[in-house]
Design an enzyme around this catalytic site. Structure first.
Site, PDB file in Angstrom:
ATOM      1  N   LYS A 160      -2.956  -6.699   4.678  1.00 27.14           N
ATOM      2  CA  LYS A 160      -4.209  -6.792   3.753  1.00 27.14           C
ATOM      3  C   LYS A 160      -3.935  -5.893   2.708  1.00 27.14           C
ATOM      4  O   LYS A 160      -3.469  -4.440   2.994  1.00 27.14           O
ATOM      5  CB  LYS A 160      -5.348  -6.527   4.703  1.00 27.14           C
ATOM      6  CG  LYS A 160      -6.698  -6.548   3.797  1.00 27.14           C
ATOM      7  CD  LYS A 160      -7.257  -7.833   4.081  1.00 27.14           C
ATOM      8  CE  LYS A 160      -8.390  -8.060   3.175  1.00 27.14           C
ATOM      9  NZ  LYS A 160      -8.222  -8.329   1.928  1.00 27.14           N
ATOM     10  N   HIS A 163       2.375  -4.586  12.041  1.00 30.37           N
ATOM     11  CA  HIS A 163       2.054  -4.046  13.315  1.00 30.37           C
ATOM     12  C   HIS A 163       0.588  -4.915  13.792  1.00 30.37           C
ATOM     13  O   HIS A 163       0.253  -4.919  14.758  1.00 30.37           O
ATOM     14  CB  HIS A 163       1.957  -2.559  13.595  1.00 30.37           C
ATOM     15  CG  HIS A 163       0.571  -2.030  12.798  1.00 30.37           C
ATOM     16  ND1 HIS A 163       0.429  -1.788  11.470  1.00 30.37           N
ATOM     17  CD2 HIS A 163      -0.416  -1.476  13.446  1.00 30.37           C
ATOM     18  CE1 HIS A 163      -0.647  -1.309  11.367  1.00 30.37           C
ATOM     19  NE2 HIS A 163      -1.308  -1.112  12.391  1.00 30.37           N
ATOM     20  N   LYS A 211       0.081  -4.883  -0.574  1.00 30.41           N
ATOM     21  CA  LYS A 211      -0.363  -4.683  -1.883  1.00 30.41           C
ATOM     22  C   LYS A 211       0.292  -5.612  -2.838  1.00 30.41           C
ATOM     23  O   LYS A 211       1.488  -5.909  -2.555  1.00 30.41           O
ATOM     24  CB  LYS A 211      -0.292  -3.099  -2.495  1.00 30.41           C
ATOM     25  CG  LYS A 211      -1.454  -2.834  -3.604  1.00 30.41           C
ATOM     26  CD  LYS A 211      -2.705  -2.659  -3.063  1.00 30.41           C
ATOM     27  CE  LYS A 211      -3.372  -1.762  -3.750  1.00 30.41           C
ATOM     28  NZ  LYS A 211      -4.650  -1.025  -3.053  1.00 30.41           N
ATOM     29  N   LYS A 233      -4.786   3.551   5.799  1.00 32.03           N
ATOM     30  CA  LYS A 233      -6.366   3.159   5.557  1.00 32.03           C
ATOM     31  C   LYS A 233      -6.656   2.379   6.714  1.00 32.03           C
ATOM     32  O   LYS A 233      -7.559   2.946   7.327  1.00 32.03           O
ATOM     33  CB  LYS A 233      -6.381   2.745   4.064  1.00 32.03           C
ATOM     34  CG  LYS A 233      -7.774   2.445   3.388  1.00 32.03           C
ATOM     35  CD  LYS A 233      -7.787   1.942   2.376  1.00 32.03           C
ATOM     36  CE  LYS A 233      -6.873   2.485   1.285  1.00 32.03           C
ATOM     37  NZ  LYS A 233      -7.283   1.872  -0.007  1.00 32.03           N
ATOM     38  N   SER A 258     -14.065  -5.996   3.312  1.00 25.33           N
ATOM     39  CA  SER A 258     -13.188  -7.169   3.254  1.00 25.33           C
ATOM     40  C   SER A 258     -12.896  -7.697   4.769  1.00 25.33           C
ATOM     41  O   SER A 258     -12.889  -8.907   4.889  1.00 25.33           O
ATOM     42  CB  SER A 258     -11.919  -6.587   2.747  1.00 25.33           C
ATOM     43  OG  SER A 258     -11.765  -6.684   1.553  1.00 25.33           O
TER      44      SER A 258
HETATM   45  N1  GLU Z   1      -7.885  -2.957  -3.147  1.00 26.83           N
HETATM   46  C1  GLU Z   1      -8.832  -2.172  -2.335  1.00 26.83           C
HETATM   47  C2  GLU Z   1      -7.813  -1.013  -1.612  1.00 26.83           C
HETATM   48  O1  GLU Z   1      -7.253  -0.171  -2.032  1.00 26.83           O
HETATM   49  C3  GLU Z   1      -9.469  -3.274  -1.300  1.00 26.83           C
HETATM   50  C4  GLU Z   1      -8.301  -3.750  -0.355  1.00 26.83           C
HETATM   51  C5  GLU Z   1      -8.761  -5.010   0.300  1.00 26.83           C
HETATM   52  O2  GLU Z   1     -10.072  -5.037   0.548  1.00 26.83           O
HETATM   53  O3  GLU Z   1      -7.806  -5.691   1.360  1.00 26.83           O
HETATM   54  O4  GLU Z   1      -8.577  -0.410  -0.707  1.00 26.83           O
END
Ligand code: GLU
Length: 473
Positions: free
Chosen positions: A72, A67, A108, A96, A364
């Site tokens: 990420k 979306h 992921k 998140k 990030s």
């Molecule tokens: N692995 C981290 C998380 O679960 C960071 C993910 C990121 O920075 O893209 O939020």
């Protein structure tokens, strides 16, 4: 899944989502589109081990939502990796990012290996091969999908990824933005390493500063003096412990997979890591009591429990024995839905993962913006602010006929460095998100817990994009 657990990790996420969806206005189709994983890429590839044998590696990249672009989320190296887990983690990333207003979809990745069983050379081969497979399928890129560190990975792996990507994409000017969590020398941003732990601290501190919430829990306002237990002393656990300790809380216990340590007067995470580097384990730490059965550490009397390792560690089996008043989910998915129900009844406040550990992805985002803008934060304005501050202070001193002390002067004159801007951006993000979620929770007495309120916030922010941008004409 253990006999105790009714749901897989992805099912748990779906269950929490459904629980919250009732409190939103979106119709079934929109909710379904928000919930599903858009793309699941499962891959296998061979590598030659140092001893000459060939091993087939199993890996995943899941893009839960487009979306917003890019999507990420981290890449984890763990022998517990499976499709269900990566799908759950990718979904959590979407929610998140939405909650903390980071304009990404969720994704992921996972590689099913225990990194401890591989040499650095083997890990490099695996990481580079995984990256080139993602490139082949257009599953990575600064405008497509941007990985980051997660459980079992860090700056080193990210530098292999960016190097592989850039070598395959000559001339792509924004290539450094294909991954975040890189070392500074490879385009990383200052403050990324401690970001998740610092975000956990900022989030919990904000909750602890809310008088009504603390009153209900029978706690005093503020983090100072609170007794904290941290489970997992990886990057997130270590930094969470550090920031709580530095701000006056007492970290009374730290647990790892092979045992825990307890000291009611407080533990120093840095000394503990040094002890582990020397002996191979955190147990038998001088001055602390060793907890042989590491799970028991979670059940000790304390104010704040920070699970900072893996999912499902607090479940139907042990939830009723937890004595903490606040559980701050630094890990992704540490409490199962069954545990949530128990905590609602016991009046334990669970501060949910999907926003509490958003510090990592928030910073990030800052790193990605830095890569796209090709300029370090603070470079343009630092000197200007210092000159301006010097001038203002000079005027104040002249007009008042008084001088400020040299310590104060140094503080006032200083222009912001990259680290200052990143920390302040993170603090603002975590405080705003905490207040937004609390507002949703407290303004609807039907919403049973903070996790549901967080999901409501996420579903509304994603839902409006699907509904208003005409994805469903
Ligand atoms: N692995 C981290 C998380 O679960 C960071 C993910 C990121 O920075 O893209 O939020």
């Amino acid at each position: 899944m253990s006999a105790q657990q009714q749901y897989s990790f992805f099912e748990s996420v779906e269950k929490s989502f459904d629980k919250a969806a009732k409190f939103t206005k979106w119709d079934k189709g929109v909710l379904e589109q928000i919930k599903v994983c858009n793309s699941v890429y499962r891959l296998n590839f061979p590598i030659k081990r140092d001893n000459g044998t060939i091993e087939v590696i199993e890996a995943y990249r899941v893009q839960h939502s487009q979306h917003k672009s890019p999507c990420k989320g981290g890449i984890r190296f763990s022998d517990g990796v499976n499709q269900d887990e990566v799908m759950a983690l990718a979904s959590l990333m979407t929610y998140k990012c939405a909650i903390v207003n980071v304009p990404f979809g969720g994704a992921k990745g996972g590689i099913k290996i225990n990194p401890r069983n591989y040499s650095v050379y083997e890990l490099e081969k695996i990481t580079r091969r995984y990256t080139s497979e993602l490139v082949k399928k257009n599953f990575i890129g600064p405008g497509i999908d941007v990985p980051a560190p997660d459980y079992g990975t860090g700056e080193r792996e990210m530098s292999w990824i960016v190097d592989t990507y850039t070598s395959l994409k000559p001339g792509e000017i924004d290539a450094a933005g294909c991954v975040t969590g890189k070392p500074i020398t490879q385009g990383g941003v200052r403050g990324r390493k401690e970001a998740t732990g610092l975000g956990v601290f900022f989030g919990i501190r904000e909750v602890c500063n809310m008088e009504d919430v603390m009153k209900k829990l029978g706690l005093t306002v503020g983090v100072e003096g609170k007794r904290v237990i941290v489970q997992g002393i990886g990057n997130v656990g270590y930094h969470s412990a550090k920031f709580f300790r530095e701000h006056g809380a007492t970290v009374i216990a730290i647990a790892e997979h092979d045992g825990g340590v307890y000291n009611e007067n407080g533990l120093n995470e840095e000394e503990l890591i040094q002890h582990r580097n020397k002996t191979g384990s955190i147990t038998n730490f001088p001055g602390a009591k060793t907890i042989v059965n590491t799970n028991e550490a979670l059940e000790l009397e304390c104010d704040i429990l920070i699970p900072a390792a893996l999912e499902n560690v607090i479940n139907a089996e042990n939830a009723s024995r937890i004595k903490a008043k606040i559980i701050g989910e630094a890990a992704n998915g540490p409490c199962t839905p069954e545990a949530d129900e128990i905590f609602i009844k016991k009046g334990i406040l669970v501060v949910p993962d999907m926003y509490l550990n958003a510090g990592g992805v928030t910073v990030s985002y800052f790193e990605w913006l830095k890569n796209l803008s090709h300029v370090r934060y603070g470079r343009l304005e630092k000197r200007f602010s210092e000159n301006m501050n010097t001038h203002i202070l000079g005027q104040i001193e002249e007009l008042s006929g008084k001088k400020v002390s040299s310590g104060e002067k140094e503080f006032i004159l200083r222009g912001a460095e990259e680290i200052d801007l990143v920390h302040s951006g993170l603090e603002e993000t975590m405080i705003t998100a905490t207040r937004e979620i609390m507002h949703i929770w407290l303004s609807n007495p039907e919403i049973p817990d903070m996790r549901t309120a967080a999901y409501v916030s996420a579903i509304n922010k994603v839902g409006i994009i699907y509904a208003e941008l005409g994805i469903f004409p």
